[in-house]
Write an enzyme that holds these catalytic residues in place. Structure first.
Site, PDB file in Angstrom:
ATOM      1  CG  ASP A   1       4.017  52.991  94.861  1.00 30.88           C
ATOM      2  OD1 ASP A   1       4.439  54.135  94.656  1.00 30.88           O
ATOM      3  OD2 ASP A   1       3.185  52.417  94.125  1.00 30.88           O
ATOM      4  CE  LYS A   2       5.102  52.128 105.103  1.00 35.58           C
ATOM      5  NZ  LYS A   2       4.231  52.779 106.123  1.00 35.58           N
TER       6      LYS A   2
END
Length: 240
Positions: free
Chosen positions: A106-107
């Protein structure tokens, strides 16, 4: 195989750009079969030639297998028109060779991320059939207990009906846990912890299979995997 210019051979290894390769060669830092070659245009067979750069043997051009210490704020994607991606950290020569993320983070998740241009390698790492365990460390709100450990071991069912495979939850101290999973569905680790009243503050991946994050790499740092590291994840791949 057709002969290639020496500067092209060096550039294809990903160790330097084409212009940097020319500078190294003209400075006498490139040895070909043990002898200095100062002409960037000199041509050799990349399959048989032995090249060293500044005293270090250069691996023959082939697939790239890269370990990245992913920082927060970057997308695990090859390109995005609006937001920066982990590929922006890679040398231009590597990006031109079709480097892509092996799986994703995830970011805002940090830690171990692999990149490669080898689809077979990526399939082995990502495929659930490989049963490769990924280890994460999470800072959470609250303290995990034995009931949470048991729920992970039995397989958590999320609110949307997604049934997660049995996983390992390991409380480390109040507010800190480790989680081992064999799958990587969308936001899965965060959702599993949140379902137990343990919302995640930060998440970091430490290990994929037998490969641990190289803690000497600073956030955003990267390096090529060794043959031993590749074999630890995909046994026999390099001997094909």
């Amino acid at each position: 195989m057709p002969l290639l210019r020496l500067d092209k051979i060096l550039c294809d290894t990903g160790r330097c750009s084409r212009s940097q390769a020319k500078e190294f060669i003209r400075a006498g830092q490139a040895l070909v079969n043990g002898a200095a070659v100062r002409d960037p245009a000199a041509k050799f067979d990349p399959e048989t030639v032995s090249v060293s750069l500044a005293g270090e043997t250069v691996e023959k051009p082939g697939h790239l297998y890269v370990m990245l210490h992913k920082p927060a704020g970057l997308l695990s994607a090859s390109r995005d028109t609006r937001k920066p991606t982990v590929l922006d950290l890679m040398p231009p020569a590597w990006r031109k060779r079709g480097l892509f993320c092996v799986g994703r983070l995830d970011k805002d998740t940090t830690g171990l991320l692999l990149l490669s241009d080898d689809g077979d390698f990526a399939h082995r790492v990502i495929s659930p059939k490989s049963e490769i365990v990924k280890l994460y460390e999470a800072e959470v709100e609250g303290t995990a207990g034995e009931e949470d450990v048991r729920a992970f071991r039995e397989g958590i069912v999320l609110k949307d009906g997604l049934r997660c495979l049995p996983a390992v939850l390991r409380p480390m101290r109040p507010g800190l846990v480790q989680v081992e999973v064999m799958e990587g569905k969308y936001h899965q680790v965060k959702r599993m912890l949140a379902s137990r009243g343990l919302p995640v503050r930060s998440l970091r991946r430490l290990r994929i299979g037998g490969l641990w994050m190289d803690e000497t790499l600073a956030s955003g740092g990267y390096r090529l995997l060794t043959r031993e590291e590749i074999d630890a994840i995909a046994p026999g791949l390099l001997s094909k």
